[in-house]
Design a protein around this motif. Structure first.
Motif, mmCIF file in Angstrom:
data_model
loop_
_atom_site.group_PDB
_atom_site.id
_atom_site.type_symbol
_atom_site.label_atom_id
_atom_site.label_comp_id
_atom_site.label_asym_id
_atom_site.label_seq_id
_atom_site.Cartn_x
_atom_site.Cartn_y
_atom_site.Cartn_z
ATOM 1 N N GLU A 21 1.053 -1.391 -0.136
ATOM 2 C CA GLU A 21 0.020 0.041 -0.066
ATOM 3 C C GLU A 21 0.797 1.161 0.019
ATOM 4 O O GLU A 21 0.526 2.358 -0.719
ATOM 5 C CB GLU A 21 -1.128 -0.065 1.096
ATOM 6 N N VAL A 22 2.043 1.197 0.589
ATOM 7 C CA VAL A 22 2.937 2.340 0.750
ATOM 8 C C VAL A 22 3.407 2.375 -0.712
ATOM 9 O O VAL A 22 3.479 3.676 -1.280
ATOM 10 C CB VAL A 22 3.750 2.297 1.928
ATOM 11 N N TYR A 23 3.879 1.458 -1.043
ATOM 12 C CA TYR A 23 4.333 1.402 -2.352
ATOM 13 C C TYR A 23 3.605 2.170 -3.475
ATOM 14 O O TYR A 23 3.941 2.605 -4.479
ATOM 15 C CB TYR A 23 4.699 0.199 -2.862
ATOM 16 N N ARG A 24 2.346 1.771 -3.410
ATOM 17 C CA ARG A 24 1.263 2.295 -4.313
ATOM 18 C C ARG A 24 1.129 3.742 -4.326
ATOM 19 O O ARG A 24 0.877 4.469 -5.280
ATOM 20 C CB ARG A 24 -0.119 1.653 -4.141
ATOM 21 N N PHE A 68 5.575 2.988 -13.210
ATOM 22 C CA PHE A 68 4.250 2.860 -13.058
ATOM 23 C C PHE A 68 3.678 3.668 -11.840
ATOM 24 O O PHE A 68 2.891 3.168 -10.848
ATOM 25 C CB PHE A 68 3.876 1.247 -12.910
ATOM 26 N N LEU A 69 4.051 4.857 -11.672
ATOM 27 C CA LEU A 69 3.721 5.556 -10.619
ATOM 28 C C LEU A 69 2.365 5.604 -10.091
ATOM 29 O O LEU A 69 1.244 5.747 -11.165
ATOM 30 C CB LEU A 69 4.185 7.254 -10.566
ATOM 31 N N GLY A 70 1.709 5.554 -8.868
ATOM 32 C CA GLY A 70 0.635 5.565 -8.307
ATOM 33 C C GLY A 70 -0.340 4.361 -8.699
ATOM 34 O O GLY A 70 -1.606 4.101 -8.290
ATOM 35 N N GLN A 71 0.526 3.226 -9.302
ATOM 36 C CA GLN A 71 -0.522 2.068 -9.602
ATOM 37 C C GLN A 71 -0.001 1.004 -8.766
ATOM 38 O O GLN A 71 0.962 0.902 -7.945
ATOM 39 C CB GLN A 71 -0.077 1.407 -11.038
ATOM 40 N N TYR A 72 -1.012 0.138 -8.374
ATOM 41 C CA TYR A 72 -0.941 -1.220 -7.493
ATOM 42 C C TYR A 72 0.318 -2.013 -8.185
ATOM 43 O O TYR A 72 -0.096 -2.468 -9.284
ATOM 44 C CB TYR A 72 -2.229 -1.561 -7.333
ATOM 45 N N ILE A 73 1.248 -2.438 -7.478
ATOM 46 C CA ILE A 73 2.086 -3.500 -7.976
ATOM 47 C C ILE A 73 1.888 -4.798 -7.059
ATOM 48 O O ILE A 73 2.137 -4.843 -5.934
ATOM 49 C CB ILE A 73 3.581 -3.223 -8.245
ATOM 50 N N SER A 74 1.587 -5.901 -7.725
ATOM 51 C CA SER A 74 1.319 -7.119 -7.021
ATOM 52 C C SER A 74 2.260 -7.590 -6.315
ATOM 53 O O SER A 74 3.344 -7.673 -7.028
ATOM 54 C CB SER A 74 0.635 -8.339 -7.950
ATOM 55 N N PRO A 75 2.075 -8.322 -5.206
ATOM 56 C CA PRO A 75 3.378 -8.726 -4.529
ATOM 57 C C PRO A 75 3.794 -10.013 -5.052
ATOM 58 O O PRO A 75 4.993 -10.468 -4.893
ATOM 59 C CB PRO A 75 2.860 -9.202 -3.061
#
Length: 327
Positions: free
Chosen positions: A221-224, A275-282
């Protein structure tokens, strides 16, 4: 290369139980840029370290200016959490004695945690690091992180009660008539112990798996929000007794090493598609090396577990993301 050695004596740490301090609100400047060697101490700094007394160096290198506010807070130190020479910050519990003019900002809370960014007692790795650049970075980045993560305050991270400036008399030194300035923040006091203080073998595996899942979810979430946490480790994760905090059983601390925009501030990296602001899957970010900080907590096969826990996120992964994160 010339070797410069020698540690000159420092005065005792002033943050002792029972002592009272008065601080003034401070509006921080933007987060300092993070580049390679941005906190390194080069030859001139090492030569100065060997020649000047530590207090004289602190007087010569005040913190970044920012703007002073109008709020005045007086607090008394209750007990230390991490106080002494060789720490990145001085951390201790405090009792709020007085707050003017906006006492309502504390919502009736009288006991908080103060985190003081004092270069005089920072661990500078035997002169390899520049303590003044380090504390400027830690302070500005931590304050900015709390602001970016404002809706997580009081839940997954402590509630933030502001940034402040403190003038300290140089008592017991040759500079007693002068004061040096340090910055600090006040945050919520979190009950419990850190994961580093707990023996993982005493906790059932299903409970540990749920805890690691919470760590991954928080970091993701923080990375998102485009923040990289460089110091996510068991020592910065508080285990809270059930029912003692609305955020649940794990609360996350220490954002002084946060990196914004998912990259260092190097010109050669500015063009990267992150991919700023995007969710990146674990599934593509939490591989084996990523979990090493928590390896003492993991006694199961890592990759199959991650693939099972986060299978529902597979459709969020684009070919471009996979090419970047799984080269």
């Amino acid at each position: 290369m010339e070797t410069i050695t020698g540690d000159l004596p420092k005065p005792p740490v002033p943050f002792t139980t029972g002592r009272a301090f008065t601080v003034r609100s401070h509006v921080t400047p933007p987060p300092t840029l993070v580049t390679r060697d941005c906190c390194r101490n080069f030859h001139h700094g090492r030569e100065e370290r060997a020649r000047l007394p530590p207090v004289a160096r602190s007087l010569k290198h005040p913190p970044l200016l920012g703007d002073l506010g109008s709020d005045i807070v007086e607090f008394e130190i209750l007990d230390p959490i991490k106080v002494g020479d060789g720490h990145n910050a001085q951390v201790f519990n405090v009792r709020i004695l007085n707050a003017q003019p906006n006492s309502e900002v504390f919502h009736g809370r009288k006991e908080l945690v103060a985190k003081v960014y004092d270069p005089l007692y920072l661990d500078d790795d035997d002169g390899f690091l520049n303590p003044f650049l380090c504390v400027d970075k830690h302070y500005t980045h931590e304050v900015h992180a709390y602001r970016v993560l404002s809706n997580l305050q009081g839940n997954l991270i402590p509630r933030f009660y502001g940034s402040y400036s403190l003038d300290i008399r140089c008592e017991g030194t040759d500079y007693e008539s002068e004061t040096r300035t340090v910055r600090l923040i006040l945050i919520e006091r979190i009950p419990g112990v850190s994961m580093r203080e707990v023996d993982p073998s005493k906790i059932p595996q299903p409970d540990r798996q749920q805890m690691i899942r919470s760590v991954i979810d928080f970091e993701t979430e923080v990375y998102r929000r485009d923040i990289i946490l460089t110091d996510l480790s068991p020592r910065n994760v508080m285990m809270v007794p059930p029912g003692c905090h609305p955020g649940g059983n794990l609360i996350f601390l220490d954002f002084g090493g946060a990196i914004f925009n998912r990259r260092l501030d190097e010109p050669v990296l500015a063009h990267l598609e992150l991919f700023l602001g995007q969710y990146i899957s674990p599934l593509i970010r939490w591989n084996e090396p990523r979990m090493l900080e928590f390896e003492d907590w993991v006694d199961w096969e890592w990759t199959p577990w991650v693939e099972s826990e986060y299978a529902h996120t597979a459709d969020t992964i684009t070919p471009e993301m996979r090419a970047w994160y799984c080269p």
